[in-house]
Design a protein around this motif. Sequence first.
Motif, short mmCIF file in Angstrom:
data_model
loop_
_atom_site.label_atom_id
_atom_site.label_comp_id
_atom_site.label_asym_id
_atom_site.label_seq_id
_atom_site.Cartn_x
_atom_site.Cartn_y
_atom_site.Cartn_z
N LYS A 1 30.13 12.44 3.27
CA LYS A 1 30.57 13.40 2.25
C LYS A 1 32.08 13.55 2.23
O LYS A 1 32.68 13.67 1.16
N ASP B 1 32.07 19.09 -0.78
CA ASP B 1 30.79 19.64 -1.23
C ASP B 1 29.68 19.33 -0.24
O ASP B 1 29.59 18.23 0.30
N ARG C 1 27.80 11.29 -1.43
CA ARG C 1 27.72 12.75 -1.58
C ARG C 1 26.40 13.32 -1.07
O ARG C 1 26.30 14.52 -0.80
N THR D 1 34.50 12.55 -0.97
CA THR D 1 35.47 13.47 -1.57
C THR D 1 36.81 12.77 -1.76
O THR D 1 37.45 12.90 -2.81
#
Length: 321
Positions: free
Chosen positions: A114, A21, A107, A118
């Motif tokens: 990031k 994301d 995040r 994840t």
Amino acid sequence: MRIGNLEACPGEKKAGWIPVDGTPYRLPVTMICGGDGKTTLITAGVHSGEHVGVQAVMELAEELRPEDIGGTVILVPIVNVSGYGQRGTSMVWEDGKNLNREFPGNREGTTAEKICRTVTDVLFPAADYYIDLHSGDYFEELHPYVYYVGPVKEQVRAAAQAMAACVDTEYVVESQVTTGGAYNYASAAGIPSILLERGGRGLWSRAEVEADKADVRNVLHHLYGGAGMSDGMRTEEALHEAGKQTLLTDVRYIDAPCGGCWYPFFSAGDICEKSAVLGEIRDYFGNVIHICRAAERCVILYQTVSLNLPKGSPMVAYGVI
């Protein structure tokens, strides 16, 4: 078993992608569901220039069958999808960060953070065991060895040590680091984890890939049993011989105190006596500006073999014997 938007029922093998994301990247994932047993996560490419493990995980994802496994195996051949796509160094392309220093990630952070988040949020919660495959970097030669983390819960340490004993390497390192790295963080979170090192210089060979695959199969055989793991596995006699490993609890990581040209005097795997000169840094006129010596009797686990040596970069790592 469901991982992100990827789902597999018992007896199924599914391949797909897990989005990272806030980035354009996705992690390639193969999930092999053999039943209701425990789940083993296998990753490679945390450092994108370390290719032996990448090839080994891709081949294992193709070769392993649900009927071979008394649980679930999740395989991710490339974690640093950013660096791998750019054929850069092993760092994440956008921010220059080392993924194996950024766990558990963030995040809201940089691309590297990031990606780590994840893995932490999506993959680790599903894992009961974890195997992470590494090599030396583009500029490093390496003697095969395996890590597990020592200062964690006793049952986690013991389970990881038993996994490491299934690996065909001469040396086992009990790391004292519980933060930053993928397998370090997973171990501290209660997941028995090992990190296997084999290969280097950005290369891979058929022999190295087959050795990685045999090691993974032996660990899976230890965890699940079953004749299905015998393909590519060593015999019990050979595995017993492989169990004659040397445990190292003190590893010294020596970075370059200055930049220049590096001349190592030994090779990875060599035994060096205390005070032995491991190598020299010379300036661009050939003058010696630094001499690197062994503080103790040791084995060289990996070292830089490129001529150019930036200040602060890895120079040599050795295990005290």
